[in-house]
Design a protein around this motif. Sequence first.
Motif, PDB file in Angstrom:
ATOM      1  N   ASP A  58       0.826  -1.209   0.000  1.00  0.00           N
ATOM      2  CA  ASP A  58       0.000   0.000   0.000  1.00  0.00           C
ATOM      3  C   ASP A  58       0.861   1.260   0.000  1.00  0.00           C
ATOM      4  N   ARG A 105       2.686   1.712  -3.376  1.00  0.00           N
ATOM      5  CA  ARG A 105       1.801   2.176  -4.451  1.00  0.00           C
ATOM      6  C   ARG A 105       1.450   3.654  -4.271  1.00  0.00           C
ATOM      7  N   SER A 106       1.177   4.064  -3.040  1.00  0.00           N
ATOM      8  CA  SER A 106       0.853   5.461  -2.769  1.00  0.00           C
ATOM      9  C   SER A 106       2.038   6.378  -3.083  1.00  0.00           C
ATOM     10  N   TRP A 116      -3.535   6.116  -4.692  1.00  0.00           N
ATOM     11  CA  TRP A 116      -3.835   5.081  -3.711  1.00  0.00           C
ATOM     12  C   TRP A 116      -3.524   5.663  -2.329  1.00  0.00           C
ATOM     13  N   ASN A 168      -4.910   6.413   2.032  1.00  0.00           N
ATOM     14  CA  ASN A 168      -5.803   6.185   3.180  1.00  0.00           C
ATOM     15  C   ASN A 168      -6.136   7.497   3.882  1.00  0.00           C
ATOM     16  N   TYR A 177      -7.191   2.294   2.491  1.00  0.00           N
ATOM     17  CA  TYR A 177      -6.579   2.594   1.210  1.00  0.00           C
ATOM     18  C   TYR A 177      -7.594   2.396   0.089  1.00  0.00           C
TER      19      TYR A 177
END
Length: 275
Positions: free
Chosen positions: A148, A151-152, A216, A218, A225
């Motif tokens: 996660d 990717r962010s 991506w 949160n 996410y």
Amino acid sequence: MALWIFAILAIGLFGLFARRRLDRRADRAEMARLSASQPVDPPRFSADMVAGLPEPARRFFTFAIAEGTPLYTVARLEMQGQFGMGDKSAPGYMPMRATQVLAAPHGFVWTMSGGSGGMRLGGSDSAKWTRFWVAGLAPVARFGGNPDHKRSAFGRYVAEAVFWTPAAVLPGPNVTWEPVSRNIARMTMRHDGLEQAVDLTVAESGRPEQVCFQRWSNANPQKRYRLQPFGGYLSEFRNVDGFRLPTHVEAGNNFETEDYFPFFLVDVTEIRFPK
């Protein structure tokens, strides 16, 4: 008893201090690794390289890169401005300074310090980690090293590469451009199993005005996410070694929606291409 308490506190403080030093060492090592990915004796820009691109992308490149410019893809930036620690209703802006090495598609490191007094915040963000400390000793954020986060982070530094290191997003095996409208082109970068599309809006002259993409993230009330709009506005351009680059950026979550919160407001004071 008091001596034992003092000894325990001293050991704890020493451990935090040692960890902070290790973080700084890791920042420097990652910056050096990324800087070393700078191409040696790179090719020079020619408008022929972008002649087949969608019209807004072609205008952008001929605005951003002068004919004959060596195509360096790694930049080191110094910046100052404000960083929002809250949300749209209570931004919680604090003054900050930061240094960044940007080396798409390989990664980035952003080290910052901000705030004042006992609430001084410092730390770094990268493709591998996010680590922040209060007063240099108390960790307030320490995460990363998972899909996660990777990717962010990829979304962030690919979008920044579009306007700060345009040579890194020239068309190639892992970079493609497609038209969206007369003044918008979409760049897609692929690397290490990741893919990120970024929409670039340009003026008639080719001057980039804004970038936006689905990140991506949160940064939502559920802390889950998911893909969310992110983007920013670009202004105050400067010529740097043949590149014409924005030095004022305002960016944030939920871009172009009523919930847009520009938490990143910076002026770049120096840009250079380490060789």
